[in-house]
Design an enzyme around this catalytic site. Structure first.
Site, PDB file in Angstrom:
ATOM      1  N   ASP A  51       0.857  -1.214   0.000  1.00  0.00           N
ATOM      2  CA  ASP A  51       0.000   0.000   0.000  1.00  0.00           C
ATOM      3  C   ASP A  51       0.881   1.248   0.000  1.00  0.00           C
ATOM      4  O   ASP A  51       0.729   2.151  -0.824  1.00  0.00           O
ATOM      5  CB  ASP A  51      -0.881  -0.038   1.264  1.00  0.00           C
ATOM      6  CG  ASP A  51      -2.028   0.956   1.228  1.00  0.00           C
ATOM      7  OD1 ASP A  51      -2.765   1.025   2.215  1.00  0.00           O
ATOM      8  OD2 ASP A  51      -2.184   1.652   0.201  1.00  0.00           O
ATOM      9  N   GLY A 136       1.057 -10.081   4.581  1.00  0.00           N
ATOM     10  CA  GLY A 136       2.114  -9.316   5.255  1.00  0.00           C
ATOM     11  C   GLY A 136       1.657  -8.902   6.641  1.00  0.00           C
ATOM     12  O   GLY A 136       1.500  -9.742   7.537  1.00  0.00           O
TER      13      GLY A 136
HETATM   14  N1  APR Z   1       5.278  -5.424  -4.729  1.00  0.00           N
HETATM   15  C1  APR Z   1       4.664  -6.631  -4.560  1.00  0.00           C
HETATM   16  N2  APR Z   1       4.376  -7.149  -3.357  1.00  0.00           N
HETATM   17  C2  APR Z   1       4.728  -6.422  -2.269  1.00  0.00           C
HETATM   18  C3  APR Z   1       5.362  -5.157  -2.355  1.00  0.00           C
HETATM   19  C4  APR Z   1       5.638  -4.672  -3.655  1.00  0.00           C
HETATM   20  N3  APR Z   1       6.229  -3.486  -3.859  1.00  0.00           N
HETATM   21  N4  APR Z   1       5.568  -4.692  -1.086  1.00  0.00           N
HETATM   22  C5  APR Z   1       5.109  -5.639  -0.247  1.00  0.00           C
HETATM   23  N5  APR Z   1       4.605  -6.685  -0.947  1.00  0.00           N
HETATM   24  C6  APR Z   1       3.996  -7.923  -0.462  1.00  0.00           C
HETATM   25  C7  APR Z   1       4.337  -8.364   0.937  1.00  0.00           C
HETATM   26  O1  APR Z   1       5.609  -9.000   0.972  1.00  0.00           O
HETATM   27  C8  APR Z   1       3.203  -9.356   1.178  1.00  0.00           C
HETATM   28  O2  APR Z   1       3.509 -10.602   0.582  1.00  0.00           O
HETATM   29  O3  APR Z   1       2.591  -7.731  -0.418  1.00  0.00           O
HETATM   30  C9  APR Z   1       2.025  -8.729   0.423  1.00  0.00           C
HETATM   31  C10 APR Z   1       0.972  -8.076   1.310  1.00  0.00           C
HETATM   32  O4  APR Z   1       1.611  -7.510   2.437  1.00  0.00           O
HETATM   33  P1  APR Z   1       1.172  -6.061   3.013  1.00  0.00           P
HETATM   34  O5  APR Z   1       1.565  -5.022   2.060  1.00  0.00           O
HETATM   35  O6  APR Z   1       1.666  -5.985   4.410  1.00  0.00           O
HETATM   36  O7  APR Z   1      -0.429  -6.109   3.015  1.00  0.00           O
HETATM   37  P2  APR Z   1      -1.438  -6.888   3.962  1.00  0.00           P
HETATM   38  O8  APR Z   1      -0.840  -8.055   4.638  1.00  0.00           O
HETATM   39  O9  APR Z   1      -2.652  -7.109   3.083  1.00  0.00           O
HETATM   40  O10 APR Z   1      -1.782  -5.805   5.083  1.00  0.00           O
HETATM   41  C11 APR Z   1      -2.485  -4.661   4.696  1.00  0.00           C
HETATM   42  O11 APR Z   1      -0.871  -3.214   5.682  1.00  0.00           O
HETATM   43  O12 APR Z   1       0.285  -1.696   4.453  1.00  0.00           O
HETATM   44  C12 APR Z   1      -0.782  -1.842   5.283  1.00  0.00           C
HETATM   45  O13 APR Z   1      -2.347  -0.145   4.628  1.00  0.00           O
HETATM   46  C13 APR Z   1      -2.085  -1.538   4.593  1.00  0.00           C
HETATM   47  O14 APR Z   1      -3.349  -1.653   6.611  1.00  0.00           O
HETATM   48  C14 APR Z   1      -3.039  -2.347   5.410  1.00  0.00           C
HETATM   49  C15 APR Z   1      -2.243  -3.586   5.732  1.00  0.00           C
END
Ligand code: APR
Length: 201
Positions: A51, A136
């Site tokens: 995000d 994540g």
């Molecule tokens: N490109 C692809 N995948 C990515 C990237 C990127 N640039 N950055 C992170 N990821 C991967 C992580 O490694 C993980 O496998 O995206 C997946 C989802 O992880 P998160 O981004 O932490 O998302 P999520 O687990 O759905 O949690 C969402 O986290 O960032 C906040 O605002 C968001 O509150 C929400 C929560």
């Protein structure tokens, strides 16, 4: 597996649909595609992880656009332009926070993938890319999340033939391996003697 109907013969149509799926490792913000999916939260006002990366790459206009959307429920999805991203659109979907598997997390995660594809279909988009939603910060077990992701996309694509390519963009090898395992498990439905194809298949 809960997400795969046991014994379903892989027909020619199913195989053609599976060929639309790709699994890769990399940074989703760099992709030149019709839409990238953002693993957002219900405020749609940005955060960390993918995000944060998407908002940084898209620039401040993305946040302005998201503010106007008034949030998004878990399992639903809303689309904006991509602004400074190469991708034309961003489809924002809040995934479920993993608790213990007893509060509808699996169905909510499936809904994220399904709704994103439905929105892509409604806008005649051809190529859509997903991060590993909820795996994540939201701590969804990666193997189960990957199985839900691949199964739900495979099932939904049957009803939206206009979509040409779906790419699972994994940020690390563990995630990519989990998606490959999930993909192979679905393709393993093909009986060893015949692929369930018509004679010319
Ligand atoms: N490109 C692809 N995948 C990515 C990237 C990127 N640039 N950055 C992170 N990821 C991967 C992580 O490694 C993980 O496998 O995206 C997946 C989802 O992880 P998160 O981004 O932490 O998302 P999520 O687990 O759905 O949690 C969402 O986290 O960032 C906040 O605002 C968001 O509150 C929400 C929560």
């Amino acid at each position: 597996m809960f997400w795969r109907r046991a014994g379903e013969t892989m027909t020619k149509a199913n195989l053609a649909m599976m060929e639309k799926l790709q699994i890769t490792e990399g940074d989703i913000t760099l992709l030149d595609v019709d839409a990238i999916v953002n693993a957002a939260n219900e405020t749609l006002l940005g955060g960390g992880g993918v995000d944060g990366a998407i908002h940084r790459a898209a620039g401040s206009k993305l946040l302005e656009a998201c503010r106007a959307l008034g949030g998004c429920a878990t399992g639903s999805a809303k689309m904006t332009a991509g602004y400074e991203l190469k991708a034309r659109h961003v489809i924002h979907t809040p995934g479920p926070v993993w608790r213990d598997g007893t509060v509808n997390e699996e169905a909510q995660l499936a809904s994220c993938y399904r709704r994103c594809l439905e929105i892509a279909g409604e806008h005649q988009l051809k190529t859509i890319t997903f991060p590993a939603i909820s795996t994540g910060v939201y701590r969804f077990p990666i193997a189960l999340a990957a199985a839900i992701a691949v199964s739900t996309v495979a099932e939904t694509l049957k009803t939206i033939p206009e979509i040409e390519t779906v790419i699972f963009v994994c940020f690390n090898e563990e995630s990519a391996a989990a998606h490959r395992t999930a993909f192979e498990a679905i393709c393993a439905d093909v009986p060893s003697s015949a692929s369930g194809l018509a004679p010319d298949g």
